[in-house]
Design an enzyme around this catalytic site. Structure first.
Site, PDB file in Angstrom:
ATOM      1  CG  HIS A  61      -0.318   0.430   2.485  1.00 55.10           C
ATOM      2  ND1 HIS A  61      -0.860   1.397   3.299  1.00 55.10           N
ATOM      3  CD2 HIS A  61       0.819   0.029   3.100  1.00 55.10           C
ATOM      4  CE1 HIS A  61      -0.072   1.580   4.347  1.00 55.10           C
ATOM      5  NE2 HIS A  61       0.948   0.758   4.257  1.00 55.10           N
ATOM      6  CB  CYS A 112       2.974   3.198   5.771  1.00 58.12           C
ATOM      7  SG  CYS A 112       3.042   1.598   6.611  1.00 58.12           S
ATOM      8  CD  GLN A 153      -6.494   1.825  10.769  1.00 60.68           C
ATOM      9  OE1 GLN A 153      -7.207   2.820  10.654  1.00 60.68           O
ATOM     10  NE2 GLN A 153      -5.181   1.850  10.556  1.00 60.68           N
ATOM     11  CB  SER A 157      -3.468   5.173   8.917  1.00 63.57           C
ATOM     12  OG  SER A 157      -3.487   4.216   9.965  1.00 63.57           O
ATOM     13  CG  HIS A 214      -4.467   3.249   3.199  1.00 62.90           C
ATOM     14  ND1 HIS A 214      -3.408   2.796   3.949  1.00 62.90           N
ATOM     15  CD2 HIS A 214      -5.388   3.702   4.108  1.00 62.90           C
ATOM     16  CE1 HIS A 214      -3.668   2.960   5.245  1.00 62.90           C
ATOM     17  NE2 HIS A 214      -4.858   3.509   5.363  1.00 62.90           N
TER      18      HIS A 214
HETATM   19  N1  LIG Z   1       1.270  -6.560   9.110  1.00 61.68           N
HETATM   20  C1  LIG Z   1       0.616  -6.192  10.227  1.00 61.68           C
HETATM   21  N2  LIG Z   1      -0.350  -6.932  10.707  1.00 61.68           N
HETATM   22  N3  LIG Z   1       1.023  -5.040  10.847  1.00 61.68           N
HETATM   23  C2  LIG Z   1       0.188  -4.388  11.851  1.00 61.68           C
HETATM   24  C3  LIG Z   1      -0.862  -3.563  11.111  1.00 61.68           C
HETATM   25  C4  LIG Z   1      -1.672  -2.743  12.115  1.00 61.68           C
HETATM   26  C5  LIG Z   1      -2.893  -2.185  11.385  1.00 61.68           C
HETATM   27  N4  LIG Z   1      -2.490  -1.158  10.434  1.00 61.68           N
HETATM   28  C6  LIG Z   1      -3.419  -0.757   9.507  1.00 61.68           C
HETATM   29  O1  LIG Z   1      -4.553  -1.170   9.506  1.00 61.68           O
HETATM   30  C7  LIG Z   1      -2.970   0.241   8.451  1.00 61.68           C
HETATM   31  C8  LIG Z   1      -3.153  -0.398   7.078  1.00 61.68           C
HETATM   32  C9  LIG Z   1      -1.800  -0.961   6.736  1.00 61.68           C
HETATM   33  C10 LIG Z   1      -0.756  -0.130   7.501  1.00 61.68           C
HETATM   34  C11 LIG Z   1      -1.537   0.594   8.535  1.00 61.68           C
HETATM   35  C12 LIG Z   1      -1.137   1.545   9.431  1.00 61.68           C
HETATM   36  C13 LIG Z   1       0.242   1.933   9.816  1.00 61.68           C
HETATM   37  C14 LIG Z   1       0.627   3.362   9.419  1.00 61.68           C
HETATM   38  O2  LIG Z   1      -0.332   4.223   9.947  1.00 61.68           O
HETATM   39  P1  LIG Z   1      -0.338   4.652  11.517  1.00 61.68           P
HETATM   40  O3  LIG Z   1      -0.323   3.380  12.323  1.00 61.68           O
HETATM   41  O4  LIG Z   1       0.888   5.519  11.751  1.00 61.68           O
HETATM   42  O5  LIG Z   1      -1.618   5.396  11.645  1.00 61.68           O
HETATM   43  N5  LIG Z   1       1.295   1.069   9.424  1.00 61.68           N
HETATM   44  C15 LIG Z   1       1.443  -0.086  10.100  1.00 61.68           C
HETATM   45  O6  LIG Z   1       0.614  -0.549  10.868  1.00 61.68           O
HETATM   46  C16 LIG Z   1       2.734  -0.819   9.817  1.00 61.68           C
HETATM   47  N6  LIG Z   1       3.061  -1.634  10.977  1.00 61.68           N
HETATM   48  C17 LIG Z   1       2.502  -1.691   8.613  1.00 61.68           C
HETATM   49  C18 LIG Z   1       3.740  -2.489   8.286  1.00 61.68           C
HETATM   50  C19 LIG Z   1       4.967  -1.824   8.126  1.00 61.68           C
HETATM   51  C20 LIG Z   1       6.095  -2.580   7.806  1.00 61.68           C
HETATM   52  C21 LIG Z   1       5.986  -3.964   7.653  1.00 61.68           C
HETATM   53  C22 LIG Z   1       4.751  -4.604   7.803  1.00 61.68           C
HETATM   54  C23 LIG Z   1       3.626  -3.858   8.126  1.00 61.68           C
HETATM   55  C24 LIG Z   1      -3.852  -1.611  12.372  1.00 61.68           C
HETATM   56  N7  LIG Z   1      -4.764  -2.461  12.835  1.00 61.68           N
HETATM   57  O7  LIG Z   1      -3.789  -0.432  12.672  1.00 61.68           O
END
Ligand SMILES: N=C(N)NCCC[C@H](NC(=O)[C@@H]1CCC/C1=C\[C@H](COP(=O)(O)O)NC(=O)[C@@H](N)Cc1ccccc1)C(N)=O
Length: 167
Positions: A63, A117, A135, A158, A161
């Protein structure tokens, strides 16, 4: 009418399995007359909603996230304090989407320099994930995509996207 001519498919709209005959091209909700369903390709393997999901119901996606002043965490590796408005974030995302759709660049390339991100460094790759991890708005959009399909702009807490399903 051999079982080998049939396969089980998932109806997107009704989210239930139906039977499709590759030879006659007919489809039916019921198990075809006189056919042993366990001999039909795909019988019992179907997952909820999207038959392409891997056995564990996981998909892989990348994304590109553009945050804005109302984001839950208006900060990123790119910008300590993000002050663009939601409208400005959407305008950026639409411009990126246009360039990707035209084949001028790829989501991975753009994510490296433009995504707010931390997955930016991996070309936006989020790895495999199942339901319940992202989310709700992000998950709903991602699980509707076919492999290699690029989403429309998707809003989450966040920011906004672009999602590309890769596996
Ligand atoms: N692979 C997983 N399970 N990692 C946990 C995801 C948590 C999930 N995240 C989201 O839903 C959004 C959509 C994708 C990215 C994201 C948000 C944020 C950026 O937004 P902000 O939190 O500052 O608001 N980036 C992340 O979380 C990063 N760890 C994603 C990531 C980065 C590097 C490697 C793998 C995953 C949530 N339930 O909040």
């Amino acid at each position: 009418n051999a079982a080998a001519n049939w396969e089980v498919r998932m109806s997107r709209s009704r989210k239930i399995a139906y039977y499709y005959n590759r030879v006659t091209k007919e489809s039916t909700w019921e198990i075809p007359q006189g056919i042993d369903p366990t001999k039909i390709k795909g019988y019992g393997e179907q997952r909820d909603g999207n038959p392409q999901e891997s056995g564990a119901g996981q998909i892989r996606a990348s994304h590109l996230l553009v945050k804005h002043i109302e984001s839950r965490r208006p900060s990123s590796w790119k910008e300590v304090r993000i002050t663009r408005t939601k409208e400005q974030a959407l305008a950026l995302i639409l411009a990126y989407r246009e360039r990707i759709e035209k084949g001028e660049t790829t989501l991975a390339e753009l994510a490296i320099t433009e995504s707010d991100c931390s997955s930016s460094k991996r070309g936006g790759d989020l790895g495999f994930f199942g339901r319940g991890q992202m989310q709700p708005s992000f998950e709903e959009a991602a699980f509707k995509l076919e492999v290699d399909q690029l989403s429309e702009p998707v809003w989450s807490d966040s920011g906004v996207h672009l999602i590309l399903r890769t596996q």
